[in-house]
Design a protein around this motif. Structure first.
Motif, PDB file in Angstrom:
ATOM      1  N   PHE A 159       0.830  -1.210   0.000  1.00  0.00           N
ATOM      2  CA  PHE A 159       0.000   0.000   0.000  1.00  0.00           C
ATOM      3  C   PHE A 159       0.863   1.258   0.000  1.00  0.00           C
ATOM      4  CE2 PHE A 159      -2.394   3.345   2.156  1.00  0.00           C
ATOM      5  CZ  PHE A 159      -3.587   3.331   1.437  1.00  0.00           C
ATOM      6  N   LEU A 160       1.907   1.268   0.822  1.00  0.00           N
ATOM      7  CA  LEU A 160       2.814   2.423   0.884  1.00  0.00           C
ATOM      8  C   LEU A 160       3.458   2.692  -0.472  1.00  0.00           C
ATOM      9  CD1 LEU A 160       4.584   1.862   4.316  1.00  0.00           C
ATOM     10  CD2 LEU A 160       3.141   3.799   3.704  1.00  0.00           C
ATOM     11  N   SER A 172      -2.924   7.047  10.637  1.00  0.00           N
ATOM     12  CA  SER A 172      -4.250   7.594  10.953  1.00  0.00           C
ATOM     13  C   SER A 172      -5.290   7.289   9.869  1.00  0.00           C
ATOM     14  CB  SER A 172      -4.143   9.110  11.151  1.00  0.00           C
ATOM     15  OG  SER A 172      -3.714   9.726   9.954  1.00  0.00           O
ATOM     16  N   LEU A 173      -4.922   6.526   8.863  1.00  0.00           N
ATOM     17  CA  LEU A 173      -5.825   6.190   7.769  1.00  0.00           C
ATOM     18  C   LEU A 173      -6.970   5.299   8.255  1.00  0.00           C
ATOM     19  CD1 LEU A 173      -5.890   6.616   4.645  1.00  0.00           C
ATOM     20  CD2 LEU A 173      -4.858   4.369   4.456  1.00  0.00           C
ATOM     21  N   ILE A 178     -10.557   5.098   1.822  1.00  0.00           N
ATOM     22  CA  ILE A 178     -10.199   4.303   0.653  1.00  0.00           C
ATOM     23  C   ILE A 178     -11.447   4.053  -0.186  1.00  0.00           C
ATOM     24  CG2 ILE A 178      -9.216   2.123  -0.145  1.00  0.00           C
ATOM     25  CD1 ILE A 178      -7.741   1.994   2.588  1.00  0.00           C
ATOM     26  N   ASP A 179     -11.395   4.443  -1.448  1.00  0.00           N
ATOM     27  CA  ASP A 179     -12.495   4.217  -2.381  1.00  0.00           C
ATOM     28  C   ASP A 179     -12.038   3.161  -3.380  1.00  0.00           C
ATOM     29  OD1 ASP A 179     -14.438   4.259  -4.366  1.00  0.00           O
ATOM     30  OD2 ASP A 179     -14.792   6.414  -4.148  1.00  0.00           O
ATOM     31  N   ASN A 186      -8.336   8.947  -0.284  1.00  0.00           N
ATOM     32  CA  ASN A 186      -8.618  10.360  -0.037  1.00  0.00           C
ATOM     33  C   ASN A 186      -8.458  10.638   1.444  1.00  0.00           C
ATOM     34  OD1 ASN A 186      -9.483  12.977  -0.119  1.00  0.00           O
ATOM     35  ND2 ASN A 186     -11.656  12.489  -0.350  1.00  0.00           N
ATOM     36  N   GLN A 187      -7.318  11.181   1.788  1.00  0.00           N
ATOM     37  CA  GLN A 187      -7.087  11.533   3.184  1.00  0.00           C
ATOM     38  C   GLN A 187      -6.638  12.982   3.243  1.00  0.00           C
ATOM     39  OE1 GLN A 187      -3.943   9.572   5.370  1.00  0.00           O
ATOM     40  NE2 GLN A 187      -5.136   9.669   7.224  1.00  0.00           N
ATOM     41  N   ASP A 188      -7.408  13.808   3.898  1.00  0.00           N
ATOM     42  CA  ASP A 188      -7.087  15.226   4.006  1.00  0.00           C
ATOM     43  C   ASP A 188      -6.271  15.420   5.267  1.00  0.00           C
ATOM     44  OD1 ASP A 188      -6.914  17.935   3.913  1.00  0.00           O
ATOM     45  OD2 ASP A 188      -9.056  18.312   3.961  1.00  0.00           O
TER      46      ASP A 188
END
Length: 188
Positions: A159-160, A172-173, A178-179, A186-188
């Motif tokens: 993933f990384l 913190s994900l 995850i879509d 999408n992580q703000d």
């Protein structure tokens, strides 16, 4: 020689309070600013800050640029020089707005500038070593996947690499970030 000037200490305490309360700076950032001011005061032998002059700024820059890093033993890096100079410039701009320090002028404070070439050098990032995709692929292939934890670890590394997410962001994900249908994170 005195290791501090009482009036300087009072105005610095006021400045540090301003940085924390008005500007919302972190303890770590304020500590770095304190170091910069300490270096300047050490250079001036703890003279009253009211007597600041452009000559002091110019001489400090030369003195500090020739200093040695306590960690590496090499000359101070351009990035350290730039951050120290910027801390001092910000401090003296703020200081010039305080009663008793109004004679410190903005043109005098401008002597806390580095050459454009030195600024570019300071802001240029150092190339860092990193693993090639082939090396990462080899590591992933050699990772065990015999139980759930080992499979998870392998999936995290994949993933990384696929997303380029920073480790601190990954921690913190959440699944809602995850879509899978659209194929993005999408992580703000």
């Amino acid at each position: 020689i005195s290791k501090f000037h009482p009036e300087n200490e009072r105005i610095k305490r006021k400045y540090f309070s301003h940085l924390k309360e008005a500007k919302g700076l972190s303890y770590k950032t304020i500590t770095e600013i304190k170091k910069s001011l300490s270096r300047f005061e050490e250079f001036t032998k703890f003279k009253d800050l009211k007597n600041f002059s452009p000559k002091q700024a110019s001489e400090f820059k030369r003195w500090f640029a020739g200093s040695k890093s306590k960690i590496t033993g090499d000359n101070i890096s351009k990035s350290s020089l730039l951050s120290t100079i910027n801390h001092l410039k910000d401090f003296f701009i703020w200081l010039s707005t305080n009663k008793g320090y109004k004679k410190i002028s903005f043109p005098d404070i401008q002597y806390f500038n580095l050459s454009e070439n030195d600024k570019r050098t300071a802001k240029a990032g150092k190339p860092r070593d990193f693993a090639s995709l082939e090396q990462i692929k080899m590591v992933i292939e050699k990772m065990p996947a015999n139980n759930e934890i080992e499979k998870r670890n392998k999936a995290i590394l994949c993933f990384l690499i696929l997303t380029g997410t920073r480790v601190s962001a990954l921690i913190s994900l959440k699944l809602k970030h995850i879509d899978l249908e659209k194929g993005f994170v999408n992580q703000d």
